[in-house]
Design an enzyme around this catalytic site. Structure first.
Site, mmCIF file in Angstrom:
data_model
loop_
_atom_site.group_PDB
_atom_site.id
_atom_site.type_symbol
_atom_site.label_atom_id
_atom_site.label_comp_id
_atom_site.label_asym_id
_atom_site.label_seq_id
_atom_site.Cartn_x
_atom_site.Cartn_y
_atom_site.Cartn_z
ATOM 1 N N TYR A 134 4.663 -8.952 16.088
ATOM 2 C CA TYR A 134 5.111 -8.046 14.985
ATOM 3 C C TYR A 134 5.550 -6.839 15.480
ATOM 4 C CZ TYR A 134 3.925 -3.962 11.732
ATOM 5 O OH TYR A 134 3.935 -2.948 10.932
ATOM 6 N N ILE A 183 13.193 -10.154 0.611
ATOM 7 C CA ILE A 183 14.206 -9.421 1.388
ATOM 8 C C ILE A 183 14.917 -10.586 2.542
ATOM 9 C CG2 ILE A 183 13.324 -7.120 1.192
ATOM 10 C CD1 ILE A 183 12.107 -7.472 4.007
ATOM 11 N N MET A 229 0.786 -1.001 -0.024
ATOM 12 C CA MET A 229 0.050 0.108 -0.076
ATOM 13 C C MET A 229 0.875 1.211 -0.001
ATOM 14 S SD MET A 229 -3.135 0.515 2.354
ATOM 15 C CE MET A 229 -2.278 0.437 4.049
HETATM 16 N N1 NAP Z 1 -0.416 -0.958 7.566
HETATM 17 C C1 NAP Z 1 -0.225 -0.128 8.802
HETATM 18 O O1 NAP Z 1 -1.119 0.159 9.439
HETATM 19 C C2 NAP Z 1 1.133 0.094 9.441
HETATM 20 C C3 NAP Z 1 1.415 0.765 10.643
HETATM 21 C C4 NAP Z 1 2.855 0.904 11.138
HETATM 22 C C5 NAP Z 1 3.715 0.853 10.212
HETATM 23 N N2 NAP Z 1 3.755 0.043 9.196
HETATM 24 C C6 NAP Z 1 4.831 -0.315 8.222
HETATM 25 O O2 NAP Z 1 4.732 0.388 7.109
HETATM 26 C C7 NAP Z 1 5.322 -0.279 5.964
HETATM 27 C C8 NAP Z 1 4.335 -0.202 4.709
HETATM 28 O O3 NAP Z 1 3.084 -1.034 5.235
HETATM 29 P P1 NAP Z 1 2.089 -1.300 4.179
HETATM 30 O O4 NAP Z 1 0.754 -1.107 4.976
HETATM 31 O O5 NAP Z 1 2.129 -0.383 2.917
HETATM 32 O O6 NAP Z 1 2.328 -2.839 3.866
HETATM 33 P P2 NAP Z 1 1.470 -3.648 2.960
HETATM 34 O O7 NAP Z 1 0.605 -3.184 2.082
HETATM 35 O O8 NAP Z 1 1.204 -5.033 3.731
HETATM 36 O O9 NAP Z 1 2.955 -4.131 1.728
HETATM 37 C C9 NAP Z 1 3.647 -4.820 2.241
HETATM 38 C C10 NAP Z 1 4.666 -5.189 1.032
HETATM 39 O O10 NAP Z 1 5.758 -6.024 1.519
HETATM 40 C C11 NAP Z 1 6.018 -7.035 0.438
HETATM 41 N N3 NAP Z 1 6.589 -8.075 1.168
HETATM 42 C C12 NAP Z 1 6.219 -8.986 2.051
HETATM 43 N N4 NAP Z 1 7.279 -9.974 2.417
HETATM 44 C C13 NAP Z 1 8.060 -9.697 1.652
HETATM 45 C C14 NAP Z 1 9.238 -10.290 1.276
HETATM 46 N N5 NAP Z 1 9.837 -11.481 1.894
HETATM 47 N N6 NAP Z 1 10.123 -9.593 0.373
HETATM 48 C C15 NAP Z 1 10.020 -8.623 -0.211
HETATM 49 N N7 NAP Z 1 8.617 -8.210 -0.137
HETATM 50 C C16 NAP Z 1 7.898 -8.599 0.923
HETATM 51 C C17 NAP Z 1 4.450 -7.428 0.223
HETATM 52 O O11 NAP Z 1 4.478 -8.031 -1.024
HETATM 53 P P3 NAP Z 1 3.540 -9.162 -1.514
HETATM 54 O O12 NAP Z 1 2.297 -8.765 -1.475
HETATM 55 O O13 NAP Z 1 3.848 -9.727 -2.794
HETATM 56 O O14 NAP Z 1 3.966 -10.469 -0.448
HETATM 57 C C18 NAP Z 1 3.750 -6.141 0.080
HETATM 58 O O15 NAP Z 1 3.932 -5.439 -1.249
HETATM 59 C C19 NAP Z 1 5.631 -1.495 6.591
HETATM 60 O O16 NAP Z 1 7.098 -1.597 6.756
HETATM 61 C C20 NAP Z 1 4.786 -1.790 7.688
HETATM 62 O O17 NAP Z 1 5.497 -2.396 8.705
HETATM 63 C C21 NAP Z 1 2.491 -0.202 8.387
#
Ligand code: NAP
Length: 271
Positions: free
Chosen positions: A113, A25, A1
């Site tokens: 997490y 990764i 996202m």
């Molecule tokens: N969402 C929240 O509310 C939130 C809150 C605080 C912090 N964050 C942090 O903000 C960042 C972005 O979050 P987001 O919500 O945009 O995450 P997201 O939509 O869940 O996207 C995560 C991405 O990471 C990829 N991924 C997962 N495992 C992987 C691997 N082993 N190697 C390479 N890519 C991998 C996924 O690819 P696939 O779909 O192909 O698996 C997906 O494209 C993350 O670091 C998250 O921890 C998020």
């Protein structure tokens, strides 16, 4: 996202977007090669295993991706002489405070997490001390599954919704976060920064605002976390202070303003 929002918002520089098929990764060699090939000055690591309950049930995968994967990227960045901005989370805190968390507050994660992110932060400070660690929270946007989308879909078909009212945090629109990240990279920010939309609320208050602004008559009822038991515990208070961002001259809009723009974006997409 967030990765998709970054690709949309980052203008004026050459930007390469990599997904999990380009480089897992967990694979240090593949990551090293991808970083070398991209010849980037600055790497934003937005990839993570973000399913908080999934992490609780599969801690090995959580640590392999969120901690060890981040170390792989940091090691490759160090080798290539690139800077790194790593995305971390409000879930590194235990939620026992009642005032916004400053960047130096003690980490005490309560979930797998949160632990995987906290351990990644500590490892990155060792591997690449000049990294920027941007903690954020409660992300929403059109590029993936998110809370407002779930609430809107449920509100369209149900007369009432129960939503937890004992967890307080800062909802953050990925477009606003992406813009802040671009500025952080341009300003060569280092160390820990908290980056969220301004203001805070509980999930219940957030849901009320979502339902109200969509014009649904659905009743939103406050419930406790205990009534909605989930595998991973969540902090009851994880508001992140904006002081570190303000010191860098960056301001983010309120979450209510962000929600309005998200709803417009969603309507334009016809979802
Ligand atoms: N969402 C929240 O509310 C939130 C809150 C605080 C912090 N964050 C942090 O903000 C960042 C972005 O979050 P987001 O919500 O945009 O995450 P997201 O939509 O869940 O996207 C995560 C991405 O990471 C990829 N991924 C997962 N495992 C992987 C691997 N082993 N190697 C390479 N890519 C991998 C996924 O690819 P696939 O779909 O192909 O698996 C997906 O494209 C993350 O670091 C998250 O921890 C998020």
């Amino acid at each position: 996202m967030l990765g998709k929002a970054l690709m949309r918002e980052w203008n004026g520089d050459a930007v390469t977007g990599l997904n999990s098929r380009d480089a897992d990764i967990r694979d240090a060699k593949r990551v090293q090669q991808a970083v070398r090939d991209s010849r980037s000055e600055c790497i934003v690591l937005a990839a993570a295993y973000t399913d908080v309950d999934g992490c609780e049930n599969n801690p090995e995968l959580a640590f392999a991706v969120n901690r060890d994967g981040a170390v792989n990227v940091a090691s490759a960045a160090r080798e290539a002489g690139a800077r790194l901005l790593f995305l971390s989370s409000d879930y590194v805190f235990d939620g026992k405070k009642t005032q916004p968390y400053e960047t130096g507050a003690t980490r005490n994660p309560q979930s797998v997490y949160g632990r995987s992110k906290a351990e990644a932060e500590m490892a990155l400070i060792e591997v690449l001390p000049e990294s920027c660690i941007a903690r954020t929270s409660w992300l929403f946007g059109t590029g993936g599954k998110c809370f407002p989308d779930t609430i809107l879909k449920l509100a369209a078909s149900r007369p009432a919704l129960d939503v937890v009212n004992d967890q307080r945090g800062c909802p953050t629109y990925v477009i606003d976060l992406a813009r802040a990240i671009v500025q952080l990279c341009r300003k060569d920010a280092r160390g820990i920064v908290h980056a969220t939309n301004a203001g805070d609320c509980t999930w219940f208050e957030f849901a009320q605002e979502i339902v109200r602004s969509a014009g649904f008559a659905t009743e939103v009822r406050p419930v406790s976390s205990a009534q909605m038991a989930r595998p991973a515990p969540r902090p009851s208070y994880s508001v992140l202070s904006a002081a570190s961002l303000r010191r860098l001259g960056i301001e983010m809009p309120t979450w209510q303003d962000a929600l309005r723009r998200y709803m417009d974006e969603r309507n334009k997409l016809g979802s």
